[in-house]
Design an enzyme around this catalytic site. Structure first.
Site, PDB file in Angstrom:
ATOM      1  N   GLU A 126       0.836  -1.209   0.000  1.00 45.14           N
ATOM      2  CA  GLU A 126       0.000   0.000   0.000  1.00 45.14           C
ATOM      3  C   GLU A 126       0.864   1.251   0.000  1.00 45.14           C
ATOM      4  O   GLU A 126       0.562   2.226  -0.703  1.00 45.14           O
ATOM      5  CB  GLU A 126      -0.935   0.007   1.214  1.00 45.14           C
ATOM      6  N   SER A 223      -0.175  -6.625   7.684  1.00 46.80           N
ATOM      7  CA  SER A 223       0.190  -5.551   8.595  1.00 46.80           C
ATOM      8  C   SER A 223      -0.819  -5.406   9.723  1.00 46.80           C
ATOM      9  O   SER A 223      -0.453  -5.299  10.900  1.00 46.80           O
ATOM     10  CB  SER A 223       0.295  -4.230   7.815  1.00 46.80           C
ATOM     11  N   ASN A 224      -2.109  -5.401   9.381  1.00 44.32           N
ATOM     12  CA  ASN A 224      -3.112  -5.171  10.426  1.00 44.32           C
ATOM     13  C   ASN A 224      -3.204  -6.345  11.391  1.00 44.32           C
ATOM     14  O   ASN A 224      -3.449  -6.160  12.588  1.00 44.32           O
ATOM     15  CB  ASN A 224      -4.475  -4.841   9.809  1.00 44.32           C
TER      16      ASN A 224
END
Length: 332
Positions: A126, A223-224
């Site tokens: 992202e 990532s989250n």
């Protein structure tokens, strides 16, 4: 053993939309369709789509001419979009609308003559895509120390944007450091931060007050999902990131009376069920769901896929306006 499920957990609207785009493209155009990068960061999701005929590649030169090509939910740079157009590939954009919003904000700040500062993780798809969407230099900061190292005058007109998989809590200290560093700083309203990231992190913080161990279901490159595990650990609760029930170490829960389970935004509920099944193999399990936010956000699909109807029981994304992107708090 008591098991408490976090609320909310698992798929967010951007992930549902991205998976639906691949599913419907396969239905409408047939296999194979090519997806640049993993559509979302979850091996089970990617493997399931691969079995249906999706082919995942890292670069467009791996895509045959005239092939249906899908950009992942993380977004891509302007150069990738331009290359797809030059080659006349049939491209479908599965970029999360909230990521697109960040791209738009960054371009607007750059057009206004501001130095754009991106808060995010170096190398994340992202972040790479966002930096490639803004026609001006972008300064990446990952921590407060990076803010101090920025080679910009204190009175320089500056603006910040953030990676969507970071929450208000993740970025608060860095934004405060930017505010101390620059006298002319602007940035998006905190309401523009990804609702799904913030909601899942808040739920884990509440969950940590009730459990002895936390199991976070998600991919190691998500990532989250990694951040959810970190928050559990920071809250003083042993927390483990696992992809599915096969990765459960019985030793983690052997002495636990209450186990908490959550899932990252790209982890399907089937993997939650798989982990619960693994716990049941260790002994009796009593399951409850924590009170929390019920999300009702849905994102519009590309118009050309609206007539591609999924099989009964498959996911469905209803076309609604971005103005209805909301997360309602409900009791129970």
């Amino acid at each position: 053993m008591q098991v408490i499920l976090a609320q909310p957990r698992g798929f967010c609207a951007g992930v549902v939309r991205a998976i639906d785009i691949v599913d419907r493209a396969l239905l409408k155009y047939g296999a194979p369709v090519y997806v640049r990068h993993e559509i979302v960061h979850n091996k089970h999701v990617v493997d399931g789509l691969r079995q249906k005929g999706a082919r995942f590649v890292e670069e467009l030169d791996e895509v045959p001419d005239d092939a249906v090509t899908i950009f992942s939910a993380h977004g891509v740079s302007r150069e990738i979009v331009a290359e797809a157009r030059r080659r006349e590939l049939h491209a479908l954009d599965a970029t999360c609308p909230l990521v697109v919003k960040v791209h738009t904000q960054g371009r607007q700040y750059a057009a206004a003559g501001r130095h754009v500062i991106l808060i995010g993780h170096a190398g994340h798809p992202e972040v790479v895509g966002t930096m490639g969407q803004i026609p001006a230099p972008v300064h990446l900061v990952q921590c407060e120390a990076d803010v101090a190292r920025l080679d910009l005058p204190a009175d320089a007109p500056a603006a910040y944007i953030t990676q969507t998989t970071l929450s208000v809590d993740d970025t608060r200290n860095i934004i405060a450091a930017l505010g101390r560093r620059f006298t002319n700083l602007v940035g998006p309203n905190t309401r523009d931060i990804c609702y799904a990231t913030q909601n899942r992190q808040s739920a884990v913080r509440e969950l940590s007050q009730r459990v002895d161990v936390i199991l976070v279901i998600g991919a190691s490159n998500s990532s989250n999902s990694n951040r959810l595990r970190e928050i559990g650990t920071e809250s003083g609760v042993p927390s483990y990131l696992i992809a599915d029930g096969s990765e459960l170490d019985p030793g983690w829960v052997r002495d636990a009376n209450v186990v908490g389970i959550t899932a990252g935004a790209s982890a399907p509920e089937s993997m939650v069920e798989d982990v619960i099944a693994a716990l049941r193999r260790l002994g009796p399990v009593e399951i409850s769901t924590m009170e929390g936010i019920e999300e009702h956000a849905e994102f519009r699909l590309p118009a050309e896929l609206a007539d591609a109807t999924l099989a009964p029981g498959a996911r469905k994304t209803t076309e609604i306006s971005d103005a209805r992107l909301v997360a309602h708090t409900v009791a129970g």
